[in-house]
Design a protein around this motif. Structure first.
Motif, PDB file in Angstrom:
ATOM      1  N   ALA A   4       0.848  -1.196   0.000  1.00 42.15           N
ATOM      2  CA  ALA A   4       0.000   0.000   0.000  1.00 42.15           C
ATOM      3  C   ALA A   4       0.879   1.239   0.000  1.00 42.15           C
ATOM      4  CB  ALA A   4      -0.896   0.000   1.236  1.00 42.15           C
ATOM      5  N   PRO A   5       0.454   2.301  -0.692  1.00 40.17           N
ATOM      6  CA  PRO A   5       1.235   3.536  -0.685  1.00 40.17           C
ATOM      7  C   PRO A   5       1.411   4.065   0.731  1.00 40.17           C
ATOM      8  CG  PRO A   5      -0.531   3.619  -2.321  1.00 40.17           C
ATOM      9  CD  PRO A   5      -0.767   2.391  -1.499  1.00 40.17           C
ATOM     10  N   LYS A   6       2.556   4.651   0.988  1.00 48.21           N
ATOM     11  CA  LYS A   6       2.845   5.179   2.314  1.00 48.21           C
ATOM     12  C   LYS A   6       1.987   6.415   2.588  1.00 48.21           C
ATOM     13  CE  LYS A   6       6.743   6.463   5.280  1.00 48.21           C
ATOM     14  NZ  LYS A   6       8.204   6.685   5.323  1.00 48.21           N
ATOM     15  N   ARG A   7       1.379   6.470   3.750  1.00 51.30           N
ATOM     16  CA  ARG A   7       0.548   7.615   4.113  1.00 51.30           C
ATOM     17  C   ARG A   7       1.399   8.863   4.313  1.00 51.30           C
ATOM     18  NH1 ARG A   7      -2.660   5.574   9.169  1.00 51.30           N
ATOM     19  NH2 ARG A   7      -0.599   4.718   9.574  1.00 51.30           N
ATOM     20  N   GLN A   8       0.884   9.977   3.841  1.00 49.96           N
ATOM     21  CA  GLN A   8       1.583  11.242   3.996  1.00 49.96           C
ATOM     22  C   GLN A   8       1.393  11.755   5.423  1.00 49.96           C
ATOM     23  OE1 GLN A   8       3.430  12.657   1.540  1.00 49.96           O
ATOM     24  NE2 GLN A   8       4.126  14.214   2.983  1.00 49.96           N
ATOM     25  N   ARG A   9       2.485  11.969   6.122  1.00 42.65           N
ATOM     26  CA  ARG A   9       2.388  12.484   7.479  1.00 42.65           C
ATOM     27  C   ARG A   9       2.092  13.979   7.464  1.00 42.65           C
ATOM     28  NH1 ARG A   9       7.762  10.084  10.510  1.00 42.65           N
ATOM     29  NH2 ARG A   9       7.185   7.872  10.507  1.00 42.65           N
ATOM     30  N   ARG A  10       1.254  14.394   8.392  1.00 43.30           N
ATOM     31  CA  ARG A  10       1.071  15.829   8.588  1.00 43.30           C
ATOM     32  C   ARG A  10       2.283  16.383   9.325  1.00 43.30           C
ATOM     33  NH1 ARG A  10      -4.277  17.779   7.994  1.00 43.30           N
ATOM     34  NH2 ARG A  10      -5.825  16.133   7.686  1.00 43.30           N
ATOM     35  N   ASP A  33       9.992  12.155   7.008  1.00 46.99           N
ATOM     36  CA  ASP A  33      10.148  10.765   6.595  1.00 46.99           C
ATOM     37  C   ASP A  33      11.030   9.978   7.561  1.00 46.99           C
ATOM     38  OD1 ASP A  33       8.608  11.076   4.236  1.00 46.99           O
ATOM     39  OD2 ASP A  33      10.305  12.078   3.289  1.00 46.99           O
ATOM     40  N   GLY A  34      11.195  10.507   8.767  1.00 46.45           N
ATOM     41  CA  GLY A  34      12.032   9.844   9.746  1.00 46.45           C
ATOM     42  C   GLY A  34      11.300   8.748  10.480  1.00 46.45           C
ATOM     43  N   PRO A  35      11.969   8.090  11.407  1.00 45.68           N
ATOM     44  CA  PRO A  35      11.329   7.015  12.177  1.00 45.68           C
ATOM     45  C   PRO A  35      10.226   7.546  13.082  1.00 45.68           C
ATOM     46  CG  PRO A  35      13.473   7.554  13.091  1.00 45.68           C
ATOM     47  CD  PRO A  35      13.372   8.319  11.810  1.00 45.68           C
ATOM     48  N   ARG A  36       9.299   6.682  13.422  1.00 42.33           N
ATOM     49  CA  ARG A  36       8.206   7.038  14.328  1.00 42.33           C
ATOM     50  C   ARG A  36       8.768   7.344  15.712  1.00 42.33           C
ATOM     51  NH1 ARG A  36       4.625   4.876  18.082  1.00 42.33           N
ATOM     52  NH2 ARG A  36       2.402   5.267  17.715  1.00 42.33           N
ATOM     53  N   ALA A  37       8.291   8.415  16.306  1.00 35.34           N
ATOM     54  CA  ALA A  37       8.732   8.761  17.660  1.00 35.34           C
ATOM     55  C   ALA A  37       8.377   7.637  18.626  1.00 35.34           C
ATOM     56  CB  ALA A  37       8.083  10.067  18.103  1.00 35.34           C
ATOM     57  N   VAL A  38       9.276   7.348  19.568  1.00 31.52           N
ATOM     58  CA  VAL A  38       9.049   6.255  20.515  1.00 31.52           C
ATOM     59  C   VAL A  38       7.898   6.590  21.450  1.00 31.52           C
ATOM     60  CG1 VAL A  38      10.070   4.928  22.398  1.00 31.52           C
ATOM     61  CG2 VAL A  38      11.449   5.506  20.381  1.00 31.52           C
ATOM     62  N   SER A  39       7.939   7.782  22.037  1.00 34.38           N
ATOM     63  CA  SER A  39       6.913   8.172  23.017  1.00 34.38           C
ATOM     64  C   SER A  39       5.838   9.007  22.341  1.00 34.38           C
ATOM     65  CB  SER A  39       7.563   8.940  24.172  1.00 34.38           C
ATOM     66  OG  SER A  39       8.447   8.111  24.877  1.00 34.38           O
ATOM     67  N   MET A  40       5.048   8.367  21.493  1.00 35.30           N
ATOM     68  CA  MET A  40       3.954   9.031  20.781  1.00 35.30           C
ATOM     69  C   MET A  40       2.665   8.283  21.089  1.00 35.30           C
ATOM     70  SD  MET A  40       3.608  10.110  16.772  1.00 35.30           S
ATOM     71  CE  MET A  40       3.692   8.443  16.099  1.00 35.30           C
ATOM     72  N   ARG A  41       1.625   9.019  21.433  1.00 35.91           N
ATOM     73  CA  ARG A  41       0.347   8.421  21.780  1.00 35.91           C
ATOM     74  C   ARG A  41      -0.787   9.169  21.073  1.00 35.91           C
ATOM     75  NH1 ARG A  41       3.610   5.382  23.141  1.00 35.91           N
ATOM     76  NH2 ARG A  41       3.814   4.187  25.070  1.00 35.91           N
ATOM     77  N   THR A  42      -1.930   8.489  20.942  1.00 35.01           N
ATOM     78  CA  THR A  42      -3.094   9.039  20.248  1.00 35.01           C
ATOM     79  C   THR A  42      -4.101   9.596  21.244  1.00 35.01           C
ATOM     80  OG1 THR A  42      -2.779   7.366  18.516  1.00 35.01           O
ATOM     81  CG2 THR A  42      -4.901   8.502  18.570  1.00 35.01           C
ATOM     82  N   TYR A  43      -4.606  10.808  20.948  1.00 38.97           N
ATOM     83  CA  TYR A  43      -5.579  11.459  21.834  1.00 38.97           C
ATOM     84  C   TYR A  43      -6.670  12.140  21.019  1.00 38.97           C
ATOM     85  CZ  TYR A  43      -2.993  10.612  26.109  1.00 38.97           C
ATOM     86  OH  TYR A  43      -2.404   9.995  27.173  1.00 38.97           O
ATOM     87  N   THR A  44      -7.771  12.417  21.686  1.00 38.32           N
ATOM     88  CA  THR A  44      -8.872  13.159  21.081  1.00 38.32           C
ATOM     89  C   THR A  44      -8.721  14.644  21.374  1.00 38.32           C
ATOM     90  OG1 THR A  44     -10.413  11.300  21.336  1.00 38.32           O
ATOM     91  CG2 THR A  44     -11.379  13.488  21.061  1.00 38.32           C
TER      92      THR A  44
END
Length: 279
Positions: A22-28, A85-96
């Protein structure tokens, strides 16, 4: 709760090789924000206002949308700005994002203090002036404003999403709300133009019982309207069990239910696109 993979344009060359991926999602782009206000809502809930010039143009999205917050690593005073296009941050969480105030360049986010973890630990000691990076927003829940019956089933992790859904309901709607929290001390007034029937269900501090009070309360309901729109969001395994309870035992159609696995017991980085439709 993430965007689906993009579909290639029909104008793309038919001779292009297929990789099967699948195509890579564009990060905001990440936005640097600072804590400007902290409000204690209950023993286990903090409302933190994030503010910053980089919130210019941050869109106001619909109910139960999501953002990503990047927290400092041990020894950092603020997180490292992530590269596109760097690696995903280690301490990243999802919130509303509970409330977005574009004119003030502010976003309100509610945090549950649930114990050890990058986000909970940070929120427990948060102070005005501390820095995070914010990414998003992502899509949320499409509220059917024509529906008159709504059933919202959630634990404390999804309480902010429930509040944004309630805020979007019209006065013609009736919403039955089942909320599972740590203790009765977490109860507070919820606001909506709709007619509300709210039940707070104390789970206790043993997270391994997640979802049990919700399931018990559902079984005790006299009935669920055949036209009801149902939003179900809690611990991932509990969400699947409750989804099947609704379908198999309570006669609810699959099409009535939108499920979200907000967290998973003993899993540090549970994916934010867990809809439970594989149950």
């Amino acid at each position: 709760m993430t965007h689906p993979a993009a579909i290639p344009s029909s104008s793309a060359s038919s001779n292009a090789p297929s990789t099967g991926e699948a195509p890579k999602r564009q990060r905001r782009p990440p936005r640097r924000v600072e804590v400007s206000k902290i409000e204690i809502l209950s023993p286990a809930m903090r409302r933190i206002t994030l503010k910053g010039a980089e919130l210019e143009g941050f869109p106001v999205t619909g109910p139960a949308s999501y953002i990503k917050l990047i927290f400092p690593e041990p020894g950092q005073t603020e997180p490292t700005r992530p590269l596109p296009d760097g690696p995903r941050a280690v301490s990243m969480r999802t919130y509303t994002p509970l409330v977005v105030r574009p004119e003030a360049l502010e976003v309100d986010v509610d945090f549950v203090l649930h114990g050890e973890g990058p986000a909970s630990t940070w929120a427990a000691q948060a102070a005005v002036g501390q820095v995070l990076f914010l990414m998003g927003p992502g899509p949320g829940y499409a509220v059917d404003t024509a529906a008159t019956q709504h059933l919202l089933i959630a634990d404390d992790s999804a309480l902010p999403a429930v509040e944004t859904i309630l805020a979007a309901l019209p006065a013609t709607a009736h919403a039955q709300v089942l909320l599972e929290v740590i203790s009765n001390a977490e109860q507070r007034v919820l606001h909506s133009a709709a007619q509300l029937d709210v039940r707070w269900l104390a789970r206790g501090t043993d997270h391994r019982t997640a979802g049990e009070p919700l399931a018990k309360a559902l079984r005790a309901l006299p009935s669920i309207a055949t036209e009801a729109r149902i939003y179900l969001a809690c611990e991932a395994a509990a969400m699947r069990r409750i989804r099947q309870l609704l379908i198999d035992d309570l006669g609810v159609s699959r099409s009535q239910i939108v499920g979200r696995g907000y967290w998973k017991l003993d899993v540090v980085n549970h994916p934010d696109h867990d809809y439970g439709d594989d149950a």
